[in-house]
Design an enzyme around this catalytic site. Structure first.
Site, short mmCIF file in Angstrom:
data_model
loop_
_atom_site.label_atom_id
_atom_site.label_comp_id
_atom_site.label_asym_id
_atom_site.label_seq_id
_atom_site.Cartn_x
_atom_site.Cartn_y
_atom_site.Cartn_z
N LYS A 82 10.88 73.81 -6.38
CA LYS A 82 10.07 73.25 -7.46
C LYS A 82 10.03 71.72 -7.39
O LYS A 82 8.97 71.12 -7.51
CB LYS A 82 10.59 73.70 -8.83
N LYS A 107 10.12 63.97 -15.58
CA LYS A 107 11.37 64.74 -15.50
C LYS A 107 11.58 65.28 -14.08
O LYS A 107 12.66 65.15 -13.50
CB LYS A 107 11.34 65.91 -16.50
N THR A 115 13.89 74.26 -15.46
CA THR A 115 13.82 73.33 -14.33
C THR A 115 14.93 72.32 -14.51
O THR A 115 14.90 71.51 -15.44
CB THR A 115 12.45 72.63 -14.27
#
Lengths: 296, 296
Positions: free
Chosen positions: B171, B246, B96
């Site tokens: 995402k 994050k 990611t």
């Protein structure tokens, strides 16, 4: 069937009264608006001259009013409901108001030998017309049970939330979460658009993933994915932005009163203020996506 | 079965590699950590000396790395994947990372005659172990189709999001919405508590109403209503607050790069920064309810 006074014959109260009449209740009606009162009379209710006049000689009183100050005036004012209702009368306030006012009125009613519940609704004008409203009810269990058959004529889901005021608490907590998740959904769609991710793709992915929420799945703010959503009819409400702002302000007021931290709730209230002040008070609350996008 | 290089053998990559081996793929592995590499060898992979060494003579390369700068170094650096992989090799980055880095690496790979997709996952360590991950895949349709059977050994749901970078976009948009709705859910429960509304009552009402969201229904941040939620095991992750932070930072970075307004996304990032900085980086992200409540 019961003899019921209905006070507050607006967009919600009007159709709610008609459903009570349809169910066979004998109704007395009051509103400051003469046309609203005339419409109620035409539907079969007997018009009253004041809240106190309406509340005399009935089994129950239902109110559907726009603000806490008005609710307090109608119940506690001179010539009001509490001074004129016979002991034992069941009082049901369906307005969405601040928790403190709801508790104050319930206390005054109880002190006067009356029973009272706060029973705000969700489901909007369409739910009022179709008798499919959800009632969130705060008050003693026995008063809830007494109110239930009357509410059943106007709604499909009737939930006992707890003691006096918790009906209002349930409504504003739910709607604060709704306001936050709607803005979050709008932000996600607009970020996706600028990153080149198709709206339908984000819908397909997030509706089955951890971003799933009612604002996305049942009320999608971009046109296309959810056929029944106001986004597919030019953001006609539905649930007007002004009503969402009202609920978010009630949540902020309640939060301040109990020292609760609601940082996203506060930001949501600020964003809906911006949106309403820009001339969109009557637009569906999902229309805020245009402000998030900068396209409106 | 294919010959696959796997680079990045951490909490996610380790179990993902084991599922590839289980499915019968022949695997080469690389990680800077000697113990991680030794574990991979014990599981049946051949250890490589560098990313470039791993990438030579394989059909596909999979990476699972912690940051965009590391992904770029592994692919584009001297002795990296792109310089050493044979033309036609399939590259799959499951990390990611930021959308811009994902697009830059895909472009460099394509220029070198390689095929690449970004394929970040959701489902966490448990999903990696059980081969039930969801892959959100960005890249050309034919590369997606080539990657699909390999990803199928590691996950249950494999979605084509669109062109290069849209896997990352999907995402971060989903997880931004998740972060916002989790905080909104926490605020609603803590406001309800202070207003005297029972948590189970709010759950019962909102899980069937317009406040419904995954954070409430499937991952409830108060103990009780959802047995499987981390709130019932002292907020052990699950999905650590540091990982949510994050993703929220990646969303903010992406939003800044395309001038997207994400006011609640920004507030959610700030709140998770506060929570992580207060010593809770390793706590489940639903544990932020204690900070919202002021009880922690």
């Amino acid at each position: 069937m019961a003899k019921i006074a209905f006070i507050g014959l607006g967009n919600m109260g009007g159709p709610m009264l008609r459903n009570l009449l349809k169910a066979g209740h004998e109704c007395v009606a009051f509103d400051l608006s003469a046309p609203a009162l005339a419409a109620a009379e035409q539907a079969g209710a007997r018009p009253a001259a004041s809240p106190g006049d309406a509340a005399r000689g009935v089994d129950g009183v239902i109110t559907m009013l726009p603000a806490g100050t008005i609710v307090r005036a109608v119940y506690e004012g001179p010539g009001g409901v509490i001074a004129n209702a016979a002991p034992g009368t069941l009082l049901i306030d369906c307005s969405t108001i601040d928790v403190a006012s709801a508790r104050a009125v319930a206390e005054a009613a109880t002190a006067a030998g009356l029973s009272m519940v706060d029973a705000p609704v969700s489901g909007g004008v369409a739910g009022a017309a179709a008798a499919t409203l959800t009632f969130m009810v705060g008050g003693p269990p026995e008063t809830f049970e007494a109110a239930r058959p009357i509410l059943a004529a106007m709604g499909g889901t009737i939930v006992h939330a707890g003691a006096a005021g918790t009906g209002q608490a349930a409504k504003i907590c739910n709607n604060m979460l709704l306001g936050i998740s709607m803005i979050g959904t709008c932000e996600a769609f607009m970020l996706a658009k600028r990153l080149g991710l198709d709206a339908q793709k984000l819908f397909d992915i997030s509706s089955k993933a951890s971003g799933q929420c009612w604002s996305l799945t049942s009320y999608c703010p971009v046109p296309g994915p959810v056929a029944s959503a106001p986004s597919n009819r030019d953001y006609q409400p539905g649930f007007a932005a002004a009503m969402m702002l009202k609920d978010l302000k009630l949540a902020q007021e309640a939060a301040a009163g109990v020292d609760a931290a609601t940082p996203l709730g506060a930001a949501a209230a600020a964003l809906y203020s911006l949106y309403c002040n820009a001339g969109h008070a009557g637009t569906d609350f999902s229309g805020i996506i245009a402000m998030i996008d900068g396209s409106d």
